[in-house]
Design an enzyme around this catalytic site. Structure first.
Site, PDB file in Angstrom:
ATOM      1  N   GLY A  21       0.665  -1.408  -0.131  1.00 59.42           N
ATOM      2  CA  GLY A  21      -0.444  -0.026  -0.031  1.00 59.42           C
ATOM      3  C   GLY A  21       1.177   0.792  -0.235  1.00 59.42           C
ATOM      4  N   CYS A  22       0.288   2.132   0.826  1.00 63.08           N
ATOM      5  CA  CYS A  22       1.057   3.949   0.775  1.00 63.08           C
ATOM      6  C   CYS A  22       2.468   3.489   1.743  1.00 63.08           C
ATOM      7  CB  CYS A  22       0.534   4.754   1.324  1.00 63.08           C
ATOM      8  SG  CYS A  22       1.493   5.919   1.478  1.00 63.08           S
TER       9      CYS A  22
END
Length: 188
Positions: A21-22
């Site tokens: 993810g981020c």
């Protein structure tokens, strides 16, 4: 290649590259672990050379937001990194982590040698066998390709922006989970 300067006295220094993810989230988590020397946010697994954040944010370059972790195997091993990785993101959602949606937010392990590949395959198989997440893991395992370091403003983002709403609502809970579950693995 997972060891740096493999012919020197630094054979205990290795690289792991993870996308969960981020990269603001994953960087913040892994910076806290004992044995982690450095964490670089960046881009891997795509086709565009020297991609920018703006380009990869479109999802069209094929890159994942990822982190490159330099770690000391005398203090932490690759399997422990995987344990933390799987405990601090959702490996069952395809191309998504929370509100972050797109191929750039996929869950992927980029292995640097056959040992990392085998450990990753075995670890995912065990998690699926134990039905740890109640769903099948979609995390891909791929050979590491060129890693592009992200722009400077992404580095150490959480620690420089803890009061920003994304940090407060998305990253801080991950840090709290890390501290609760892995207290014995944290830097002193």
């Amino acid at each position: 290649m997972s060891t740096l300067n493999s012919n020197s006295n630094q054979d205990h220094i290795q690289i792991a590259t993870l996308a969960g993810g981020c990269f603001w989230c994953t960087e913040a988590v892994f910076l806290n672990l004992e044995g982690v020397i450095s964490v670089q946010p960046g881009y891997i697994g795509g086709t565009t050379e020297n991609p920018t954040y703006k380009e990869i944010s479109t999802g069209l370059t094929g890159h994942a937001e990822a982190i490159e972790i330099k770690f000391d195997t005398r203090k932490i091993d690759f399997e422990t990194l995987l344990e933390v990785f799987f405990a601090t993101h959702d490996p069952t959602t395809l191309n998504r982590q929370g509100a972050d949606v797109g191929t750039q937010y996929r869950s992927e392990i980029f292995y640097h040698d056959d040992n990392q590949k085998q450990i990753s395959e075995n670890y995912i198989a065990q998690l699926n066998l134990e039905n740890t997440f109640g769903k099948s893991i979609v995390t891909k395992i791929s050979k590491a390709s060129r890693f592009y370091v992200a722009e400077d403003y992404h580095k150490n983002y959480y620690n420089r922006n803890t009061s920003q709403s994304y940090c407060t609502y998305v990253i801080t809970p991950k840090i709290n989970k890390l501290k609760e579950k892995f207290q014995d693995k944290l830097k002193k």
